[in-house]
Structures are given as C-alpha cells and as structure tokens.
Scaffold this active site. Sequence first.
Site, PDB file in Angstrom:
ATOM      1  CE1 TYR A   1      -5.102  -1.669   4.532  1.00 29.25           C
ATOM      2  CE2 TYR A   1      -3.800   0.316   4.193  1.00 29.25           C
ATOM      3  CZ  TYR A   1      -4.467  -0.781   3.685  1.00 29.25           C
ATOM      4  OH  TYR A   1      -4.481  -1.017   2.323  1.00 29.25           O
TER       5      TYR A   1
ATOM      6  CB  SER B   1      -0.860  -0.006   1.273  1.00 27.03           C
ATOM      7  OG  SER B   1      -1.505   1.239   1.458  1.00 27.03           O
TER       8      SER B   1
HETATM    9  P1  NAP Z   1     -11.769  -4.996  -0.922  1.00 29.13           P
HETATM   10  O1  NAP Z   1     -12.651  -4.800  -2.102  1.00 29.13           O
HETATM   11  O2  NAP Z   1     -12.279  -4.720   0.441  1.00 29.13           O
HETATM   12  O3  NAP Z   1     -11.149  -6.458  -1.019  1.00 29.13           O
HETATM   13  C1  NAP Z   1     -10.494  -7.077   0.040  1.00 29.13           C
HETATM   14  C2  NAP Z   1     -10.548  -8.563  -0.192  1.00 29.13           C
HETATM   15  O4  NAP Z   1      -9.981  -9.242   0.930  1.00 29.13           O
HETATM   16  C3  NAP Z   1     -11.990  -9.047  -0.316  1.00 29.13           C
HETATM   17  O5  NAP Z   1     -12.034 -10.114  -1.211  1.00 29.13           O
HETATM   18  C4  NAP Z   1     -12.268  -9.499   1.102  1.00 29.13           C
HETATM   19  O6  NAP Z   1     -13.352 -10.383   1.215  1.00 29.13           O
HETATM   20  C5  NAP Z   1     -10.951 -10.181   1.402  1.00 29.13           C
HETATM   21  N1  NAP Z   1     -10.839 -10.460   2.811  1.00 29.13           N
HETATM   22  C6  NAP Z   1     -10.940  -9.600   3.841  1.00 29.13           C
HETATM   23  N2  NAP Z   1     -10.854 -10.258   4.983  1.00 29.13           N
HETATM   24  C7  NAP Z   1     -10.714 -11.574   4.698  1.00 29.13           C
HETATM   25  C8  NAP Z   1     -10.603 -12.746   5.467  1.00 29.13           C
HETATM   26  N3  NAP Z   1     -10.669 -12.730   6.787  1.00 29.13           N
HETATM   27  N4  NAP Z   1     -10.471 -13.933   4.821  1.00 29.13           N
HETATM   28  C9  NAP Z   1     -10.459 -13.991   3.478  1.00 29.13           C
HETATM   29  N5  NAP Z   1     -10.575 -12.907   2.693  1.00 29.13           N
HETATM   30  C10 NAP Z   1     -10.706 -11.716   3.310  1.00 29.13           C
HETATM   31  O7  NAP Z   1     -10.528  -4.037  -1.067  1.00 29.13           O
HETATM   32  P2  NAP Z   1      -9.358  -3.953  -2.140  1.00 29.13           P
HETATM   33  O8  NAP Z   1      -9.057  -2.533  -2.272  1.00 29.13           O
HETATM   34  O9  NAP Z   1      -9.631  -4.760  -3.351  1.00 29.13           O
HETATM   35  O10 NAP Z   1      -8.182  -4.596  -1.275  1.00 29.13           O
HETATM   36  C11 NAP Z   1      -7.329  -5.613  -1.756  1.00 29.13           C
HETATM   37  C12 NAP Z   1      -5.943  -5.407  -1.172  1.00 29.13           C
HETATM   38  O11 NAP Z   1      -5.412  -4.185  -1.684  1.00 29.13           O
HETATM   39  C13 NAP Z   1      -5.920  -5.275   0.350  1.00 29.13           C
HETATM   40  O12 NAP Z   1      -4.782  -5.933   0.856  1.00 29.13           O
HETATM   41  C14 NAP Z   1      -5.795  -3.769   0.543  1.00 29.13           C
HETATM   42  O13 NAP Z   1      -5.193  -3.447   1.759  1.00 29.13           O
HETATM   43  C15 NAP Z   1      -4.918  -3.421  -0.635  1.00 29.13           C
HETATM   44  N6  NAP Z   1      -4.913  -2.006  -1.011  1.00 29.13           N
HETATM   45  C16 NAP Z   1      -6.046  -1.392  -1.464  1.00 29.13           C
HETATM   46  C17 NAP Z   1      -5.986  -0.047  -1.826  1.00 29.13           C
HETATM   47  C18 NAP Z   1      -7.176   0.708  -2.343  1.00 29.13           C
HETATM   48  O14 NAP Z   1      -7.065   1.917  -2.553  1.00 29.13           O
HETATM   49  N7  NAP Z   1      -8.299   0.087  -2.569  1.00 29.13           N
HETATM   50  C19 NAP Z   1      -4.789   0.646  -1.732  1.00 29.13           C
HETATM   51  C20 NAP Z   1      -3.660  -0.018  -1.263  1.00 29.13           C
HETATM   52  C21 NAP Z   1      -3.736  -1.348  -0.920  1.00 29.13           C
HETATM   53  P3  NAP Z   1     -14.843  -9.794   1.475  1.00 29.13           P
HETATM   54  O15 NAP Z   1     -15.329  -9.297   0.156  1.00 29.13           O
HETATM   55  O16 NAP Z   1     -15.579 -10.963   2.005  1.00 29.13           O
HETATM   56  O17 NAP Z   1     -14.702  -8.676   2.464  1.00 29.13           O
END
Ligand code: NAP
Length: 247
Positions: free
Chosen positions: A152, A139
């Site tokens: 986080y 991130s």
């Molecule tokens: P998201 O849409 O909230 O996706 C997160 C994913 O992780 C979802 O599939 C979620 O499942 C899954 N997850 C959460 N807790 C879990 C658990 N206990 N067991 C199994 N799966 C679990 O957000 P995203 O933005 O795509 O995030 C993906 C990654 O990118 C994360 O590591 C996040 O920190 C990172 N990231 C995101 C951003 C951004 O701007 N969006 C920026 C930097 C880094 P559910 O759908 O069931 O919740």
Amino acid sequence: MNAAFSLNGRRALVTGANTGIGQAIAIGLAQAGAEVLCAGRRACDDTVARITGAGGTASSVLVDFADPMAGQGLFDGAGIDILVNNAGIIRRADAVEFTESDWDAVMDVNLKALFFTTQAFAKAAFARGGQGAVVNIASLLSFQGGIRVPSYTASKHGVVGLTKLLANEWAAKGINVNAVAPGYIETNNTEALRADADRNRAILERIPAGRWGQAEDIAGAAVYLCTPAAKYVHGAVLNVDGGWLAR
Ligand code: NAP
C-alpha cells in the site's frame, strides 16, 4: 453557482464509487453539476440512487481493476472529461511475512490500473481535442511509511510520483492532473484500525482536528480540483487530513 466552481455540462467517471470516499466524491461532483459514471467491481446502485434522487444524473458501470487493463475502452466516444481514480485496496501483514500475492494485488489496483486507466482517459480526451481533469486519490502513506502495509505504501508513493509525471506531460495539453491525500477516514478501508483500541487511540491523539474524517470531508477537495477554479493547478497534492501532516 459561481461558474468557476461549476461542473455543469461536464461528464465524470469515478472508480470505486459504490461506497466510502468514491461515493462521496461522485455525489459531490453531481452536486456541482456533473453527470457521473460510477465505476465499480460491484454495482453502484446506492450511489446512483442518491444522485438521481437529488435531481442529478448518474449511471453505473461494472469494472474490476484487479485486471489493470480493465479500464480500456471505458472512455472511447463517451465524452468523459473528468476522471477520479479512487478505487484502492490495502493488505496488512508484517513486512517479513508479506506475500507476493498481497504485493501484486495492491499494486495492480492502486497503481497499475490507475496508470493505464488514466492513459485510456487521456487518449480519448486528446482524440476529441478536449480538455480534462484527473484526480488521483493518494494517502498519508504517499509521504509516510506506515506499518504492516508495504505494498500500500509503495503504491501510494507511486500515485504521487505519477501525478507529477502526468501533470508535467499534460499541463500544456489541457489536462489537469492532481491528487488528494486523505488522512484517516472512517470507511471500510480503515475498519481494522478502528477495531484496534490502541491504534485507534494513538491515531486520534495525533489528529489536530481531534476526530476521524468522514468520506464527505474529501469530496470538496476532489471536486475543486475538477473545476475551472483549479485550471492553473497542476501536479498538486492536496492533503485533507485534519492537520495530521502539519503535526
Ligand atoms: P473503501 O470503502 O474500501 O473503498 C474502496 C473502493 O475501491 C470501493 O468502492 C471498492 O469496491 C473499490 N475497489 C477495490 N478494489 C477494486 C477493484 N478491483 N475494482 C474496482 N473497484 C475496486 O475505502 P475508501 O477509504 O473509501 O478508499 C477509497 C480510496 O481512498 C482508496 O484509494 C484508498 O486507498 C484511499 N484512502 C483511504 C483512506 C482512509 O482513511 N479511508 C486514507 C487514505 C487514502 P468494493 O466496495 O467492491 O470493495
């Protein structure tokens, strides 16, 4: 397809593949030729349907990484040679009010589960004398402090540290370990930020590309790090942030 960028014959597991960045990466890996196992705490039916509908191969497995050891056994005899550690959560509260449960929940999924799942992946890969690639989703808060997200930020700083440690230990053993650091991407994770007009404006003003990223913007970087083209890339963190960190 140029063989250096092909994943034909490879088997990948993507955590948190039902939505957002994980879904886009799963689809990208399949488009490059990999068979994809989509792991989530909810079924990844939509992702599997999109991949198979386009002629690819995918299946879904239920894993809840709230238990950091839930990934044990996922890789035994499965021939998986690509692991994308994408599953992650965020909890927001002022540092002075932040609770132990919000600390533990985030650290367990984002850092502890990532480490022990990767350990299980590597044990299986070494047992079959195989090669492999790991991509961790870091991130901007692997480099910056952020605000109101202490666990986080701590977890994502840890992800980059572990990426480098594992690269040091495994580069000579045939496993590439790297990370992608997404900028501000339109997913569930950032819904609260986009709903806050002031934060949204401040964020947009700082992004040189002038827009929020889409999940698909992250897929190419993650796929690249799994291909033979990236064979000599170890311990790298590839920022995909519309230029945010260059500012
Ligand atoms: P998201 O849409 O909230 O996706 C997160 C994913 O992780 C979802 O599939 C979620 O499942 C899954 N997850 C959460 N807790 C879990 C658990 N206990 N067991 C199994 N799966 C679990 O957000 P995203 O933005 O795509 O995030 C993906 C990654 O990118 C994360 O590591 C996040 O920190 C990172 N990231 C995101 C951003 C951004 O701007 N969006 C920026 C930097 C880094 P559910 O759908 O069931 O919740």
